[in-house]
Motif scaffolding. Structure first.
Motif, short mmCIF file in Angstrom:
data_model
loop_
_atom_site.label_atom_id
_atom_site.label_comp_id
_atom_site.label_asym_id
_atom_site.label_seq_id
_atom_site.Cartn_x
_atom_site.Cartn_y
_atom_site.Cartn_z
N VAL A 105 0.86 -1.19 0.00
CA VAL A 105 0.00 0.00 0.00
C VAL A 105 0.89 1.24 0.00
O VAL A 105 1.85 1.33 0.77
CB VAL A 105 -0.92 0.03 1.24
CG1 VAL A 105 -1.71 1.35 1.28
CG2 VAL A 105 -1.87 -1.15 1.24
N LEU A 164 -6.82 8.19 2.52
CA LEU A 164 -7.87 7.27 2.09
C LEU A 164 -8.14 7.40 0.60
O LEU A 164 -8.37 6.40 -0.09
CB LEU A 164 -9.14 7.52 2.90
CG LEU A 164 -9.06 7.16 4.39
CD1 LEU A 164 -10.30 7.65 5.14
CD2 LEU A 164 -8.90 5.65 4.57
N ARG A 165 -8.10 8.62 0.08
CA ARG A 165 -8.29 8.80 -1.37
C ARG A 165 -7.14 8.14 -2.13
O ARG A 165 -7.33 7.53 -3.17
CB ARG A 165 -8.35 10.29 -1.72
CG ARG A 165 -9.58 11.03 -1.21
CD ARG A 165 -9.60 12.45 -1.73
NE ARG A 165 -10.57 13.28 -1.03
CZ ARG A 165 -10.26 14.31 -0.25
NH1 ARG A 165 -8.99 14.63 -0.09
NH2 ARG A 165 -11.19 15.01 0.34
N GLY A 187 -7.64 4.53 -2.28
CA GLY A 187 -8.87 4.16 -2.96
C GLY A 187 -9.95 3.56 -2.09
O GLY A 187 -10.71 2.70 -2.54
N VAL A 188 -10.03 3.98 -0.82
CA VAL A 188 -11.07 3.42 0.07
C VAL A 188 -11.96 4.51 0.64
O VAL A 188 -12.40 4.43 1.78
CB VAL A 188 -10.43 2.60 1.22
CG1 VAL A 188 -9.75 1.37 0.69
CG2 VAL A 188 -9.46 3.46 2.02
N VAL A 189 -12.24 5.52 -0.17
CA VAL A 189 -13.09 6.60 0.31
C VAL A 189 -14.15 6.89 -0.74
O VAL A 189 -13.95 6.73 -1.93
CB VAL A 189 -12.24 7.87 0.59
CG1 VAL A 189 -11.70 8.44 -0.71
CG2 VAL A 189 -13.03 8.92 1.34
N ASN A 190 -15.33 7.28 -0.26
CA ASN A 190 -16.41 7.67 -1.17
C ASN A 190 -17.03 8.98 -0.69
O ASN A 190 -16.64 9.52 0.35
CB ASN A 190 -17.48 6.56 -1.24
CG ASN A 190 -18.00 6.17 0.15
OD1 ASN A 190 -18.32 7.04 0.96
ND2 ASN A 190 -18.05 4.88 0.42
N ARG A 243 -10.44 4.60 10.35
CA ARG A 243 -10.53 3.95 9.05
C ARG A 243 -9.15 3.82 8.41
O ARG A 243 -8.84 2.83 7.76
CB ARG A 243 -11.47 4.73 8.14
CG ARG A 243 -11.68 4.06 6.79
CD ARG A 243 -12.97 4.44 6.17
NE ARG A 243 -13.22 3.68 4.96
CZ ARG A 243 -14.34 3.72 4.27
NH1 ARG A 243 -15.33 4.48 4.67
NH2 ARG A 243 -14.49 3.00 3.17
N SER A 257 -7.33 0.32 7.45
CA SER A 257 -6.93 0.12 6.05
C SER A 257 -5.46 -0.27 5.94
O SER A 257 -5.06 -0.94 4.97
CB SER A 257 -7.18 1.40 5.25
OG SER A 257 -8.56 1.73 5.22
#
Length: 354
Positions: free
Chosen positions: A173, A193-194, A197-200, A215, A219
């Motif tokens: 990562v 997180l962006r 790739g684990v953010v919306n 979070r 991650s």
């Protein structure tokens, strides 16, 4: 020049606002920083008017500066209205200054950014040293601080290492996030997180920084990771994020770029700091010459003044590349270069680099 007028008007509005009852300055240092950045742009626009007229990219930059200045002046007018009719507190004024500084920092990044294709003399050696610390040494989580003053190329070095194919293969990562002087802990975590790739949109809109910190931890847990915290200015910023980086003894690393030595020392817990070196006079001239003439031939009469300009850049690669970029768009006459030489010193006194 319209952009120069816009920045001048913004400075005047800021001065007027600071004299009103609405302006409760809890952080005078922030206001000083903002004025320095605005004054730098004002000087830059005044000194290099001809360059803006001659080059399309510089015209685009001028329009961005103009639009930013007008937008910020609108924010001031809106702030005065809200304070008058809604009784806003000083905290909102403090938030306004923070927003201003962040906006101008973004414009400075666009103005003074090292392109990866620019040849940075001596950087390959530095890249190898950082890669060795990231890959070869302890299995424990370690922080590798890259330190020196602004303009030395800390971010460029970190980016070269981060994008290296061996580093990409070695770490499961990788994440890059910008911290900056006016840091926002929530934005730091969102940047991480962006990056992985684990953010919306829902996460970005609703989560508190405590939940985002958790979070990030989850991650990264159990994975060999590399995190780059770019442009960290304070121990407080490090203390806000440090607990979100698990140590699973799997060789994970954190690269931190910073100016203050105390920040680097606090973060690395006794490990050695990586202090970048300045360019020599000869290296500065080589970099300037290659930036202007792209390794082609050059008029010999420009070498003396070119070496002087390189020397005026004080060994800072970012300054050399920025000034070289301007020279490449100007006429290759001694008088033009002499004019730039007179201006370089004043630009270098503004703490805007890197």
């Amino acid at each position: 020049m319209v952009a120069y007028a816009a920045v001048t008007s913004l400075l005047q509005s800021l001065d007027q606002l600071s004299e009103t009852d609405h302006w409760i300055l809890y952080k005078k240092e922030q206001t000083k920083i903002l004025r320095e950045k605005l004054t730098f742009f004002q000087t830059f626009l005044e000194d290099f008017t001809n360059v803006f007229h001659e080059d399309k990219k510089m015209k685009h930059l001028e329009r961005m500066i103009q639009d930013t200045a007008h937008g910020m002046e609108d924010m001031i007018e809106s702030h005065v209205y809200d304070s008058s009719y809604e009784g806003q507190s000083g905290r909102n004024e403090e938030r306004l200054i923070r927003s201003f500084i962040k906006t101008w920092n973004m414009q400075l990044k666009k103005l003074f950014t090292l392109n990866q294709k620019d040849i940075i003399v001596g950087l390959d050696e530095e890249v190898l040293k950082i890669k060795d610390r990231l890959i070869v040494q302890s299995s424990r989580l370690e922080v590798v601080p890259i330190i020196e003053m602004g303009g030395i190329g800390k971010t460029t070095l970190a980016r070269r290492v981060y994008d290296d194919s061996l580093i990409t293969y070695h770490f499961y990562v990788r994440a890059w996030t910008n911290v900056s002087q006016e840091f926002d802990t929530r934005e730091i975590f969102l940047g991480i997180l962006r990056s992985i790739g684990v953010v919306n949109c829902e996460v970005e809109r609703n989560n508190t920084y405590e939940r985002l910190a958790e979070r990030v931890y989850r991650s990264l847990k159990g994975r060999k990771y590399l995190i780059v915290l770019d442009d960290m200015w304070s121990i407080e910023a490090w203390q806000h994020v440090r607990r979100s980086f698990p140590d699973d003894h799997n060789g994970s690393r954190i690269v931190l770029t910073t100016r203050p030595v105390d920040v680097a020392s606090c973060a690395c817990s006794g490990n050695s700091l990586h202090q970048m070196r300045f360019l020599s006079v000869e290296e500065s001239w080589t970099l300037l010459r290659d930036k202007v003439f792209e390794k082609g031939s050059y008029p010999p009469e420009l070498e003396k003044i070119g070496r002087y300009i390189g020397h005026q850049c004080q060994g800072l690669p970012l300054a050399v590349v920025a000034i070289g970029g301007l020279l490449s768009k100007m006429s290759k006459e001694t008088s033009s270069w002499e004019n730039v030489a007179e201006k370089v010193g004043s630009l270098m006194t503004s703490d805007t680099m890197d």
